[in-house]
Structures are given as structure tokens and as C-alpha cells.
Design an enzyme around this catalytic site. Structure first.
Site, PDB file in Angstrom:
ATOM      1  N   ASP A 155     -79.527 -36.508  35.768  1.00  0.00           N
ATOM      2  CA  ASP A 155     -78.530 -36.404  34.946  1.00  0.00           C
ATOM      3  C   ASP A 155     -78.977 -37.429  34.071  1.00  0.00           C
ATOM      4  O   ASP A 155     -79.302 -38.801  34.466  1.00  0.00           O
ATOM      5  CB  ASP A 155     -77.147 -36.783  35.834  1.00  0.00           C
ATOM      6  CG  ASP A 155     -76.794 -35.069  36.248  1.00  0.00           C
ATOM      7  OD1 ASP A 155     -77.700 -34.144  35.603  1.00  0.00           O
ATOM      8  OD2 ASP A 155     -76.865 -34.980  37.515  1.00  0.00           O
TER       9      ASP A 155
ATOM     10  N   TYR B  60     -87.770 -37.787  46.191  1.00  0.00           N
ATOM     11  CA  TYR B  60     -86.145 -38.594  44.976  1.00  0.00           C
ATOM     12  C   TYR B  60     -86.308 -39.884  46.174  1.00  0.00           C
ATOM     13  O   TYR B  60     -86.419 -39.429  47.425  1.00  0.00           O
ATOM     14  CB  TYR B  60     -85.183 -37.982  44.988  1.00  0.00           C
ATOM     15  CG  TYR B  60     -85.326 -36.488  43.621  1.00  0.00           C
ATOM     16  CD1 TYR B  60     -84.331 -37.460  41.885  1.00  0.00           C
ATOM     17  CD2 TYR B  60     -85.460 -35.716  43.871  1.00  0.00           C
ATOM     18  CE1 TYR B  60     -84.488 -36.088  41.816  1.00  0.00           C
ATOM     19  CE2 TYR B  60     -86.195 -34.900  42.648  1.00  0.00           C
ATOM     20  CZ  TYR B  60     -84.549 -35.158  41.667  1.00  0.00           C
ATOM     21  OH  TYR B  60     -84.968 -34.216  40.389  1.00  0.00           O
TER      22      TYR B  60
END
Length: 247
Positions: A52, A113
């Protein structure tokens, strides 16, 4: 057509995410412009994770098919030279030749992540767009213990965006660790794939545990509710990094 695997690093602060969008500055459009400048061809890249706006990467992976079988170091150096000249905050760390059936997205078996929290009274002066600043003291041990309630295969409806396009909310979360290094707190997440806003939703909900507003049982109840309204706040994108993709 020879297929090349690109490993990328970028600061996503000034980009509207990975995916190419009309009239918006994105990672994909900047990378494909560099590829066009190098090869003279309009080529499309495929990526492991469509990050994003504001999300960073230290180990993003993409693939592209060139007509010519270039030397890998030539591709790396040419793309980096153009990206640097254009003032882009993107670096090509590595280039490899891969088989035609390699797919940066669908061949991935694990994604890693890291979410970074700066936990101190004073705000960040240098890394304001690369961490989530939380001035309230956080109980890291409580956060880590609560995080283990999320590990395993679950319906993660509570922790995914209402705009998530995944067909199923069921995912298998392999690891979710929370640990402190000085003033920084790290959330490390590992799974084959993640839902839209899943890790940022984890971070926001675990913050509620860290400040003492939620217990581990509250987090578990939110998970089992399968209700987006039961999620804590969605943490800002500034703290999130895609660090590694395994194949």
C-alpha cells in the site's frame, strides 16, 4: 523470452503504493519506466506483494520478461542508475535469471513482514515516515503473549480491510513475534500470504494490549467474532516493511 527476478528495496513514503495507477506516482510505474529506458520496451512487472501507499520494502520481489538475455549485473546497474538519476527512492538489490514458470506472486511459499514502533516520549525527527510513534509505554511481553492467540489457521475477517479482494478470509499465520530493541518495538509476521491491512490491523490491536486497554482474551474474542468492527485501530503504513519472500 528470458525471465528475470528482481529483488527490490524502497521507501514507500512518497509513493501511492506498488500498483500502477493513472496519474499517480507508484513503485511499479517508476520501475517500469526504468525498464523502458533501459530496454526500449514497454514491459509489465509482476510482484510478490502489492504494498500500500506508505509501506516500505527491504526484500520485495518482482519478475519481468525481457526480449534479450541481458547479463544480470547489466540489468541491475542500468536500472539503479536510471532510478537514482530520477530521484526515485527505489533500489534493485539483486537480479537473477529464473525459469519461465517462476512467478513472483504465485511461486512464493512464504512472506515475511516487519512492523516498527518507536516507543518513547519524544517524537521521531529522522524516521517519522518509517515508524509508528507511540509515546505511551507498551508492555511488550503482554503483546507477544497475546499475539500467539492469532497464530495458526483462522478466519481473519476481523483483521482484514472491508475492501479486501481475497476470496477467503482464512489464512494460516505461521509466526507473530513481538520484541523490543531499545526504544523500538518490532512485530515480525510470517505466512504464505496475508489479507489486505492484516498486519496493520494486528499492530493496532496489539497496541491496545500493550497500553493495558485489552487483554489477550479480548484479542482472542475479537478474532473469533469475525467482525471488522471488533478490530482495534489500523496502524499507519509508515511502520510496515516487506522484508523477505521465500520460494
Amino acid at each position: 523470452m528470458p525471465r528475470f527476478k528482481l529483488t527490490l528495496e524502497y521507501d514507500g513514503s512518497n509513493y501511492a503504493g506498488w500498483q500502477r495507477q493513472a496519474e499517480l506516482h507508484t513503485i511499479q510505474s517508476a520501475l517500469e519506466q526504468a525498464i523502458f529506458h533501459f530496454s526500449g520496451q514497454q514491459l509489465t512487472t509482476t510482484t510478490a506483494g502489492r504494498t500500500d501507499a506508505g509501506v516500505h520494502a527491504t526484500g520485495q520481489v518482482a519478475h519481468v520478461d525481457f526480449i534479450k538475455n541481458w547479463q544480470t549485473y547489466t540489468v541491475r546497474d542500468a536500472l539503479n542508475a536510471y532510478l537514482q538519476k530520477q530521484g526515485e527512492e527505489i533500489a534493485v538489490l539483486n537480479v537473477q535469471n529464473v525459469p519461465d514458470n517462476f512467478d513472483a506472486r504465485f511461486s512464493a511459499i512464504k512472506r515475511h513482514y516487519l512492523f516498527k514502533i518507536l516507543n518513547r516520549l519524544s517524537p521521531p525527527a529522522l524516521n517519522i515516515k518509517r515508524v509508528w510513534w507511540i509515546p505511551k509505554p507498551l508492555n511488550v511481553d503482554a503483546m507477544h503473549q497475546a499475539a500467539q492467540k492469532l497464530v495458526g489457521q483462522h478466519d481473519f475477517t476481523t483483521f482484514r480491510s472491508a475492501h479486501c479482494q481475497a476470496k477467503s478470509p482464512i489464512r494460516t499465520l505461521e509466526r507473530l513475534d513481538v520484541y523490543r530493541e531499545g526504544e523500538e518495538i518490532f512485530l515480525y509476521a510470517q505466512a504464505r500470504s496475508f489479507l489486505h491491512h492484516q498486519i496493520r490491523s494486528f499492530a493496532g490491536s496489539l497496541m491496545e494490549v500493550g497500553i493495558g486497554r485489552w487483554t489477550a482474551q479480548d484479542l482472542e474474542a475479537a478474532l473469533h467474532a469475525k467482525d471488522r468492527k471488533r478490530c482495534g485501530m489500523v496502524a499507519p503504513p509508515s511502520g510496515l516493511y516487506l522484508t523477505q519472500v521465500d520460494y
